[in-house]
Design a protein around this motif. Structure first.
Motif, PDB file in Angstrom:
ATOM      1  N   LYS A  52      27.664  38.474  36.907  1.00 31.70           N
ATOM      2  CA  LYS A  52      27.498  38.802  35.486  1.00 31.70           C
ATOM      3  C   LYS A  52      26.234  38.180  34.904  1.00 31.70           C
ATOM      4  N   LEU A  53      25.691  37.184  35.582  1.00 34.73           N
ATOM      5  CA  LEU A  53      24.521  36.443  35.100  1.00 34.73           C
ATOM      6  C   LEU A  53      23.238  37.246  35.311  1.00 34.73           C
ATOM      7  N   ARG A  54      22.421  37.308  34.254  1.00 32.07           N
ATOM      8  CA  ARG A  54      21.118  37.980  34.348  1.00 32.07           C
ATOM      9  C   ARG A  54      20.147  37.160  35.184  1.00 32.07           C
ATOM     10  N   LYS A  55      19.139  37.813  35.734  1.00 30.25           N
ATOM     11  CA  LYS A  55      18.064  37.079  36.405  1.00 30.25           C
ATOM     12  C   LYS A  55      17.374  36.209  35.362  1.00 30.25           C
ATOM     13  N   GLY A  56      17.117  34.973  35.717  1.00 34.55           N
ATOM     14  CA  GLY A  56      16.536  34.017  34.784  1.00 34.55           C
ATOM     15  C   GLY A  56      17.589  33.245  34.017  1.00 34.55           C
ATOM     16  N   GLY A  57      18.844  33.675  34.132  1.00 34.53           N
ATOM     17  CA  GLY A  57      19.950  32.988  33.465  1.00 34.53           C
ATOM     18  C   GLY A  57      20.368  31.753  34.240  1.00 34.53           C
ATOM     19  N   THR A  58      21.189  30.940  33.609  1.00 30.11           N
ATOM     20  CA  THR A  58      21.638  29.690  34.220  1.00 30.11           C
ATOM     21  C   THR A  58      23.158  29.661  34.306  1.00 30.11           C
ATOM     22  N   ILE A  59      23.643  29.207  35.440  1.00 25.73           N
ATOM     23  CA  ILE A  59      25.061  28.895  35.594  1.00 25.73           C
ATOM     24  C   ILE A  59      25.120  27.388  35.826  1.00 25.73           C
ATOM     25  N   ALA A  60      26.003  26.733  35.126  1.00 27.00           N
ATOM     26  CA  ALA A  60      26.054  25.271  35.175  1.00 27.00           C
ATOM     27  C   ALA A  60      27.487  24.820  34.919  1.00 27.00           C
ATOM     28  N   GLY A  61      27.717  23.543  35.093  1.00 25.99           N
ATOM     29  CA  GLY A  61      29.058  23.033  34.844  1.00 25.99           C
ATOM     30  C   GLY A  61      29.109  21.530  34.799  1.00 25.99           C
ATOM     31  N   HIS A  62      30.316  21.061  34.605  1.00 26.88           N
ATOM     32  CA  HIS A  62      30.577  19.634  34.431  1.00 26.88           C
ATOM     33  C   HIS A  62      31.423  19.139  35.597  1.00 26.88           C
ATOM     34  N   ASP A  63      31.518  17.841  35.729  1.00 27.33           N
ATOM     35  CA  ASP A  63      32.361  17.163  36.718  1.00 27.33           C
ATOM     36  C   ASP A  63      31.957  17.459  38.157  1.00 27.33           C
ATOM     37  N   TYR A  64      30.659  17.431  38.404  1.00 26.85           N
ATOM     38  CA  TYR A  64      30.134  17.699  39.738  1.00 26.85           C
ATOM     39  C   TYR A  64      30.640  16.680  40.763  1.00 26.85           C
ATOM     40  N   SER A  65      30.941  15.481  40.337  1.00 34.12           N
ATOM     41  CA  SER A  65      31.427  14.468  41.273  1.00 34.12           C
ATOM     42  C   SER A  65      32.850  14.734  41.729  1.00 34.12           C
ATOM     43  N   ASP A  66      33.548  15.645  41.087  1.00 34.08           N
ATOM     44  CA  ASP A  66      34.888  16.025  41.522  1.00 34.08           C
ATOM     45  C   ASP A  66      34.745  16.804  42.829  1.00 34.08           C
ATOM     46  N   PHE A 100      38.993  37.478  33.305  1.00 30.74           N
ATOM     47  CA  PHE A 100      38.242  37.905  32.124  1.00 30.74           C
ATOM     48  C   PHE A 100      36.853  38.432  32.492  1.00 30.74           C
ATOM     49  N   ALA A 101      36.323  38.019  33.624  1.00 36.00           N
ATOM     50  CA  ALA A 101      34.973  38.402  34.036  1.00 36.00           C
ATOM     51  C   ALA A 101      34.812  39.916  34.148  1.00 36.00           C
ATOM     52  N   SER A 102      35.843  40.626  34.502  1.00 34.82           N
ATOM     53  CA  SER A 102      35.740  42.086  34.676  1.00 34.82           C
ATOM     54  C   SER A 102      35.408  42.809  33.373  1.00 34.82           C
ATOM     55  N   ARG A 103      35.520  42.143  32.253  1.00 36.72           N
ATOM     56  CA  ARG A 103      35.187  42.744  30.953  1.00 36.72           C
ATOM     57  C   ARG A 103      33.684  42.777  30.687  1.00 36.72           C
ATOM     58  N   PHE A 104      32.917  42.152  31.557  1.00 37.06           N
ATOM     59  CA  PHE A 104      31.460  42.084  31.386  1.00 37.06           C
ATOM     60  C   PHE A 104      30.774  42.876  32.484  1.00 37.06           C
ATOM     61  N   ASP A 105      29.684  43.520  32.115  1.00 40.35           N
ATOM     62  CA  ASP A 105      28.859  44.215  33.097  1.00 40.35           C
ATOM     63  C   ASP A 105      28.081  43.192  33.910  1.00 40.35           C
ATOM     64  N   ASP A 106      27.717  43.572  35.120  1.00 39.42           N
ATOM     65  CA  ASP A 106      26.832  42.725  35.918  1.00 39.42           C
ATOM     66  C   ASP A 106      25.501  42.588  35.180  1.00 39.42           C
ATOM     67  N   ASP A 107      24.852  41.463  35.355  1.00 38.58           N
ATOM     68  CA  ASP A 107      23.545  41.174  34.755  1.00 38.58           C
ATOM     69  C   ASP A 107      23.553  41.275  33.230  1.00 38.58           C
TER      70      ASP A 107
END
Length: 167
Positions: free
Chosen positions: A124-138, A91-98
């Motif tokens: 795809k994430l803009r500068k200043g944007g955040t990428i995050a997630g759950h279950d880091y202990s996995d 699905f990511a290909s449907r979005f422009d970079d940044d």
């Protein structure tokens, strides 16, 4: 609480929700998107599960996708959610970079899936944007995140979450 804090520290209103299941984290994303006049793009395979979960016994009788839609309608958020069924990295290909302000990863926790999501979505994430997630202990999640961000400080947080801000 952690997701709310991350969103409060992120500008913009275009959010990606990978692995939305029945919508627990999506509600937080949707509320902020609605306040900011934005949109949440939620992507899940929706294959369901045969294992009863403490927080969702209903899914055994009621498909998860329909349960997600009911949950979002019940809290008045379906109007800001663009729901898609399929592989998150495709699905990511449907979005422009940044072009995206916030990306939340909580789909398949196997290393191979997480690394594919990071490779597909991080551009795809803009500068200043955040990428995050759950279950880091996995193990699969932590291994992929640490490998993908070797020069970034990964911020493990409470509730088994992690985050990286794109500079």
């Amino acid at each position: 609480k952690v997701l709310e804090e991350l969103l409060n520290n992120t500008k913009g209103n275009i959010f990606i929700d990978l692995g939305c299941f029945i919508g627990g984290f999506t509600q937080v994303l949707g509320k902020v998107a609605k306040e900011r006049g934005g949109k949440v793009y939620s992507i899940d395979l929706y294959k369901g599960t045969q294992t009863p979960l403490d927080f969702c016994m209903e899914h055994l009788r009621h498909p998860c996708k329909e349960y997600f839609i009911e949950n979002m309608n019940s809290v008045g958020l379906m109007d800001v959610i663009d729901l898609h069924e399929g592989c998150s990295w495709e699905f990511a290909s449907r979005f422009d970079d940044d072009s995206v302000d916030f990306i939340w990863l909580d789909a398949d926790h196997h290393y191979e899936s997480v690394i594919r999501e990071l490779r597909a979505w991080y551009p795809k994430l803009r500068k200043g944007g955040t990428i995050a997630g759950h279950d880091y202990s996995d193990w699969g999640v932590e291994m992929a995140v640490r490998e993908f961000f070797p020069f970034y400080i990964v911020h493990p947080t409470r509730n088994d979450c992690w985050s990286v801000r794109k500079e």
